[in-house]
Enzyme design. Structure first.
Site, mmCIF file in Angstrom:
data_model
loop_
_atom_site.group_PDB
_atom_site.id
_atom_site.type_symbol
_atom_site.label_atom_id
_atom_site.label_comp_id
_atom_site.label_asym_id
_atom_site.label_seq_id
_atom_site.Cartn_x
_atom_site.Cartn_y
_atom_site.Cartn_z
ATOM 1 C CE1 TYR A 71 -3.033 -3.031 0.329
ATOM 2 C CE2 TYR A 71 -3.469 -2.449 2.615
ATOM 3 C CZ TYR A 71 -3.689 -3.266 1.533
ATOM 4 O OH TYR A 71 -4.564 -4.313 1.647
ATOM 5 C CG HIS B 127 -0.447 -8.688 0.156
ATOM 6 N ND1 HIS B 127 -0.195 -7.348 0.183
ATOM 7 C CD2 HIS B 127 -1.795 -8.784 -0.040
ATOM 8 C CE1 HIS B 127 -1.317 -6.670 -0.005
ATOM 9 N NE2 HIS B 127 -2.305 -7.522 -0.146
#
Length: 268
Positions: A57, A118
Site C-alpha cells: 500500500y 500477501h
C-alpha cells in the site's frame, strides 16, 4: 467491539478498517501519498482498533505515524501488515527479515499483532524460507500471530507440508458476489480464521433484500451484510473515507439477525 479468538489464543477485533487508499491523493490506490490521514484519525476516534495495512500500500510509515501519535495505547491496537510475494521481499531469508524489520520501524513498535504473506508464493523453497522467517519472529514475540492472504486450498496444503506454526488467518475476498464457500469450509475445518477483504461488494438485487431485512432493525443493508459475516465467524475489514459510514460499519452489536434472515442472505 467483539473479538474472535485465533487458533493461538490471540484475540482479534472482529471489525477493522482497511487502509489501502488512506493518505493518498484522490483516494486512489496508486495515488501519491499526502502527509495526513484524516480518515484514519476519525476511525481511531470512533473506536476502530484493528488496522489492516500492507507494504504494497506504500503508506505504512504514514499509517504508523498516526497510530504512534494517537492517544490510543499500543496494547489496544491490533496492527496487521503484509509482506508482498515479490522477489525483493521473498528471494531470501535476509530479504524477508529486512521487510519485517522495516515494517516494525514504520509502525514505531517492537511487535506486530498479525503478519501475512500477501499472496501465494509459487516457488516452494521461497515459501518455506519466508514462512520459517515468520515463525522465527513469531517465536521471538515480535509477531503475535502469523497468517496468509489470498491462499487457496492447494496453497494451504503446500504450506502445511512444512509449517511448524499453523497460519492463524487467511485473508480472502468474501462477499455476496464472491462467496468462497468451499474455501470457507476448508478454513473452518483447519481452524484458520477467515478475514474478509472487500466484504461490502454486492449486486443490485442483493441490495434490495439486505435493505428490506435492515428495516426491521433500523439498520442499513450494508450493516446487515457485515452483521451476517461476523455472525458466522468471519472477521471483516470494511474501509471508508467517510466518518458517518465508518461509524455505521462499527454499529453492529445491538441487533441479531434471525435464522430466516440468514437463510435469505445465504440464498442471495
Amino acid at each position: 467491539m467483539e473479538y474472535i479468538t485465533l487458533n493461538n489464543e490471540v484475540k482479534m477485533p472482529i471489525v477493522g478498517t482497511g487502509t489501502n487508499t488512506y493518505g493518498k491523493v484522490n483516494k486512489d490506490y496508486n495515488g501519491e501519498l499526502k502527509n495526513e490521514i484524516p480518515e484514519l484519525e476519525s476511525a481511531l476516534e470512533l473506536g476502530y482498533r484493528s488496522i489492516d495495512a500492507a507494504i504494497s500500500y506504500r503508506n505504512e510509515a504514514l499509517v504508523g505515524g498516526i497510530l504512534a501519535e494517537s492517544s490510543v495505547p499500543r496494547e489496544e491496537l491490533f496492527i496487521t501488515t503484509k509482506v508482498p510475494a515479490r522477489e525483493e521481499y521473498v528471494s531470501s531469508k535476509e530479504s524477508t527479515r529486512a521487510a519485517i524489520d522495516n515494517s516494525l520501524k514504520n509502525f514505531k513498535t517492537d511487535y506486530l499483532d498479525l503478519l501475512l504473506i500477501h499472496a501465494p508464493i509459487e516457488d516452494k523453497e521461497q515459501l518455506k524460507n519466508t514462512w520459517e522467517v515468520f515463525e522465527e519472529y513469531y517465536e521471538a514475540g515480535k509477531l503475535k500471530a502469523i497468517g496468509v492472504s489470498n491462499f487457496k486450498k492447494n496453497h494451504l496444503d503446500e504450506l502445511n507440508e512444512f509449517a511448524k506454526v499453523k497460519p492463524a488467518v487467511n485473508q480472502i475476498q468474501i462477499n455476496l458476489t464472491e462467496k468462497n464457500k468451499e474455501l470457507l469450509d476448508v478454513l473452518k475445518e483447519e481452524g484458520i480464521t477467515p478475514v474478509a477483504w472487500g466484504p461490502m461488494k454486492t449486486e443490485e438485487h442483493q441490495d434490495k433484500v439486505l435493505d428490506e431485512i435492515g428495516k426491521a432493525y433500523g439498520k442499513s443493508g450494508a450493516q446487515v451484510l457485515l452483521k451476517y459475516q461476523i455472525g458466522r465467524g468471519v472477521v471483516v475489514i470494511p474501509k471508508s473515507h467517510n466518518r458517518e459510514n465508518q461509524a455505521a460499519n462499527l454499529d453492529l452489536f445491538d441487533f441479531e439477525l434471525t435464522a430466516a434472515d440468514v437463510e435469505k442472505i445465504d440464498n442471495l
